[in-house]
Design a protein around this motif. Structure first.
Motif, mmCIF file in Angstrom:
data_model
loop_
_atom_site.group_PDB
_atom_site.id
_atom_site.type_symbol
_atom_site.label_atom_id
_atom_site.label_comp_id
_atom_site.label_asym_id
_atom_site.label_seq_id
_atom_site.Cartn_x
_atom_site.Cartn_y
_atom_site.Cartn_z
ATOM 1 N N TYR A 266 0.832 -1.155 -0.024
ATOM 2 C CA TYR A 266 -0.059 -0.100 0.153
ATOM 3 C C TYR A 266 0.736 1.205 -0.069
ATOM 4 C CZ TYR A 266 0.659 0.125 5.317
ATOM 5 O OH TYR A 266 1.379 -0.132 6.506
ATOM 6 N N GLY A 267 0.309 2.170 -0.684
ATOM 7 C CA GLY A 267 1.048 3.600 -0.512
ATOM 8 C C GLY A 267 0.314 4.509 0.505
ATOM 9 N N ILE A 268 1.090 5.278 1.115
ATOM 10 C CA ILE A 268 0.757 6.415 2.006
ATOM 11 C C ILE A 268 0.862 7.853 1.137
ATOM 12 C CG2 ILE A 268 0.996 7.600 4.115
ATOM 13 C CD1 ILE A 268 2.463 5.055 5.165
ATOM 14 N N GLU A 269 -0.344 8.678 1.083
ATOM 15 C CA GLU A 269 -0.238 9.969 0.344
ATOM 16 C C GLU A 269 -0.848 11.074 1.381
ATOM 17 O OE1 GLU A 269 -0.214 10.658 -3.082
ATOM 18 O OE2 GLU A 269 0.263 8.580 -3.791
ATOM 19 N N ILE A 270 -0.171 11.875 1.291
ATOM 20 C CA ILE A 270 -0.203 12.980 2.346
ATOM 21 C C ILE A 270 -0.176 14.487 1.231
ATOM 22 C CG2 ILE A 270 0.861 14.250 4.156
ATOM 23 C CD1 ILE A 270 0.271 11.556 4.999
ATOM 24 N N ASP A 271 -1.621 15.071 1.702
ATOM 25 C CA ASP A 271 -1.745 16.347 0.869
ATOM 26 C C ASP A 271 -1.603 17.219 2.140
ATOM 27 O OD1 ASP A 271 -2.690 18.598 -0.049
ATOM 28 O OD2 ASP A 271 -3.910 17.792 -1.532
ATOM 29 N N VAL A 272 -0.717 18.108 1.896
ATOM 30 C CA VAL A 272 -0.401 18.945 3.142
ATOM 31 C C VAL A 272 -1.730 20.064 3.389
ATOM 32 C CG1 VAL A 272 2.034 18.968 2.678
ATOM 33 C CG2 VAL A 272 0.867 21.126 1.849
ATOM 34 N N ASP A 273 -2.705 20.101 2.584
ATOM 35 C CA ASP A 273 -3.668 20.764 2.740
ATOM 36 C C ASP A 273 -4.535 20.313 4.011
ATOM 37 O OD1 ASP A 273 -5.471 18.916 1.790
ATOM 38 O OD2 ASP A 273 -5.711 20.064 -0.110
ATOM 39 N N ALA A 274 -4.425 19.168 4.429
ATOM 40 C CA ALA A 274 -4.760 18.534 5.560
ATOM 41 C C ALA A 274 -4.324 19.010 6.560
ATOM 42 C CB ALA A 274 -4.885 17.106 5.511
ATOM 43 N N ILE A 275 -3.404 19.739 6.746
ATOM 44 C CA ILE A 275 -2.749 20.374 7.846
ATOM 45 C C ILE A 275 -3.063 21.669 8.218
ATOM 46 C CG2 ILE A 275 -0.595 20.307 9.133
ATOM 47 C CD1 ILE A 275 0.470 18.384 7.183
ATOM 48 N N GLU A 276 -3.371 22.257 9.119
ATOM 49 C CA GLU A 276 -3.868 23.534 9.573
ATOM 50 C C GLU A 276 -2.986 24.568 9.047
ATOM 51 O OE1 GLU A 276 -5.080 25.567 13.518
ATOM 52 O OE2 GLU A 276 -6.362 24.049 12.938
ATOM 53 N N ASN A 277 -3.131 25.410 8.412
ATOM 54 C CA ASN A 277 -2.277 26.784 8.020
ATOM 55 C C ASN A 277 -1.004 26.290 7.219
ATOM 56 O OD1 ASN A 277 -4.430 28.484 8.910
ATOM 57 N ND2 ASN A 277 -3.520 28.145 11.177
ATOM 58 N N ILE A 278 -1.120 25.296 6.475
ATOM 59 C CA ILE A 278 0.111 24.878 5.850
ATOM 60 C C ILE A 278 -0.045 25.528 4.255
ATOM 61 C CG2 ILE A 278 1.587 23.086 4.827
ATOM 62 C CD1 ILE A 278 2.035 23.726 7.986
ATOM 63 N N ALA A 279 0.930 26.205 3.701
ATOM 64 C CA ALA A 279 0.987 26.603 2.536
ATOM 65 C C ALA A 279 0.861 25.754 1.510
ATOM 66 C CB ALA A 279 2.165 27.443 2.175
ATOM 67 N N SER A 280 -0.561 25.502 0.871
ATOM 68 C CA SER A 280 -0.918 24.677 -0.249
ATOM 69 C C SER A 280 -1.772 25.088 -1.173
ATOM 70 C CB SER A 280 -1.225 23.560 0.458
ATOM 71 O OG SER A 280 -2.584 23.861 0.998
ATOM 72 N N SER A 281 -2.212 24.485 -2.422
ATOM 73 C CA SER A 281 -3.112 25.141 -3.058
ATOM 74 C C SER A 281 -4.293 25.279 -2.544
ATOM 75 C CB SER A 281 -3.226 23.925 -4.210
ATOM 76 O OG SER A 281 -4.355 24.348 -5.360
ATOM 77 N N ALA A 282 -4.766 24.470 -1.617
ATOM 78 C CA ALA A 282 -6.126 24.540 -0.977
ATOM 79 C C ALA A 282 -5.975 24.829 0.553
ATOM 80 C CB ALA A 282 -6.938 23.293 -1.155
ATOM 81 N N MET A 283 -5.025 25.822 0.959
ATOM 82 C CA MET A 283 -4.607 25.916 2.407
ATOM 83 C C MET A 283 -6.045 26.181 3.279
ATOM 84 S SD MET A 283 -2.095 29.073 3.527
ATOM 85 C CE MET A 283 -1.725 29.378 5.169
ATOM 86 N N SER A 284 -5.976 25.611 4.510
ATOM 87 C CA SER A 284 -7.280 25.819 5.274
ATOM 88 C C SER A 284 -7.081 26.175 6.461
ATOM 89 C CB SER A 284 -7.878 24.339 5.203
ATOM 90 O OG SER A 284 -8.932 24.362 6.114
#
Length: 346
Positions: A266-284
């Protein structure tokens, strides 16, 4: 691999900051020599168990109508990663840093393409598909050599190449867990950063797909329908279930996902937009903490079938935060993955 740039001693010397009585990661890490002409030979001959490479592109994000950055996370990651301490907790000799895909040759064309124009959007899809082929090929080589892959950067469109490459190397479909504020399971409308998983699932490369932490506000009817249509193969634990309404426990939910995925590679995928206030395309402004993201990676990587880690969508140019903060985040997640994997073998 036409668009691949090998990491070399010159780049290392630009980034490495030496200090007396200290040994930095960059001093011990493995990388191809200037005479390397065949990446497959290098992968088969190196004693390193983990192979790290980057992807410098934002086209998949633009094709998905997202915000594109100006500085790639790969470059930001390197300056942090190479300057951590080589010590008893993690030895750099276990890691090969081979280089990155650089798609800057498309920059002028991409900047002039408007995804709101159908012909331009089609061309963006075509470029993403071209990138898919190279990312798939390198992942296949890495896994066929018996190594684990660590992939930094690009849009989440590159999940497709990671998944397909591992599946081709193993000769069977694989499981995937995605730590993400979004499912990236959009319609099969042409390749972009929002449908890498739906394409991989539709083409049979994914057996079971688990999304961890998706925000309920961004689940469209198509996605909800698809997950209901395949309840045994498509799994979803929302952020709100765990962190807002406390219907599900965070750590228990990670363990449940691990139980679902660990039966095969299995692979582990991490989109940093899931982390609070991290600079990303969909920053949250709402999301998991950095420490919770690290706990997730550590727990999910604690099995021999964990085969790759991909961290994507980060760009320091999309916020006022310092580049050093994003570089440290990426470094923590990578070292957490590798430490957990090494502990499995003990």
């Amino acid at each position: 691999m036409e668009n691949f740039e090998y990491f070399n001693i010159s780049r290392l010397n630009e980034l490495l900051v030496l200090r007396k009585d200290e040994t930095k990661f960059g001093e011990k890490i493995k990388y191809p020599s200037d005479k390397t002409t065949n990446i497959s030979t290098f992968l088969n001959e190196t004693s390193a168990e983990f192979v790290v490479f980057g992807i410098k592109e934002f086209v998949g994000i633009k094709a998905n109508f997202g915000r594109t950055g100006e500085k790639h996370s790969w470059d930001i990651f390197l300056s942090s990663f190479l300057n951590i301490q080589n010590n008893k907790y993690l030895k750099a000799s276990n890691i090969a840093l081979i280089g990155c895909f650089d798609y800057s040759k498309y920059n002028d064309e991409i900047n002039n393409l408007n995804p709101a124009v159908q012909a331009d959007l089609k061309r963006l899809y075509e470029i993403v598909s071209e990138i898919d082929k190279e990312v798939t090929y390198l992942n296949t080589l890495i896994h066929r050599s018996g190594k684990k892959a660590v992939v930094i950067g690009g849009g989440h469109n590159n999940a497709y190449g990671n998944i397909k490459g591992l599946a081709l190397a193993k000769g069977t479909n694989i499981n995937v867990v995605n730590f993400d504020a979004h499912t990236d399971f959009r319609a099969l409308e042409g390749r972009h950063s929002g449908n890498g998983f739906s394409y991989a699932f539709n083409e049979g490369f994914i057996d079971t797909y688990c999304v961890f932490g998706a925000h309920e506000n961004y689940l469209n009817k198509h996605m909800i329908h698809r997950f209901k249509e395949y309840p045994d193969k498509l799994k979803l634990v929302t952020f709100e279930e765990m962190k807002v309404r406390f219907e599900k426990d965070f750590l228990t939910s990670i363990n449940n996902v691990l139980k679902t995925t660990k039966s095969k590679s299995y692979g582990i995928e991490i989109d940093v937009d899931a982390i609070e206030n991290i600079a990303s395309s969909a920053m949250s402004p709402s999301g998991f903490s950095v420490t919770e993201a690290r706990q997730f990676v550590n727990m999910m990587a604690n099995h021999s079938n964990a085969s790759y880690l991909h961290i994507c969508e980060g760009s320091a140019s999309l916020s006022n935060a310092s580049e050093n903060m994003l570089g440290k985040l990426l470094t923590y997640l990578v070292t957490d993955f590798i430490k957990a994997q090494l502990a499995v073998g003990k």
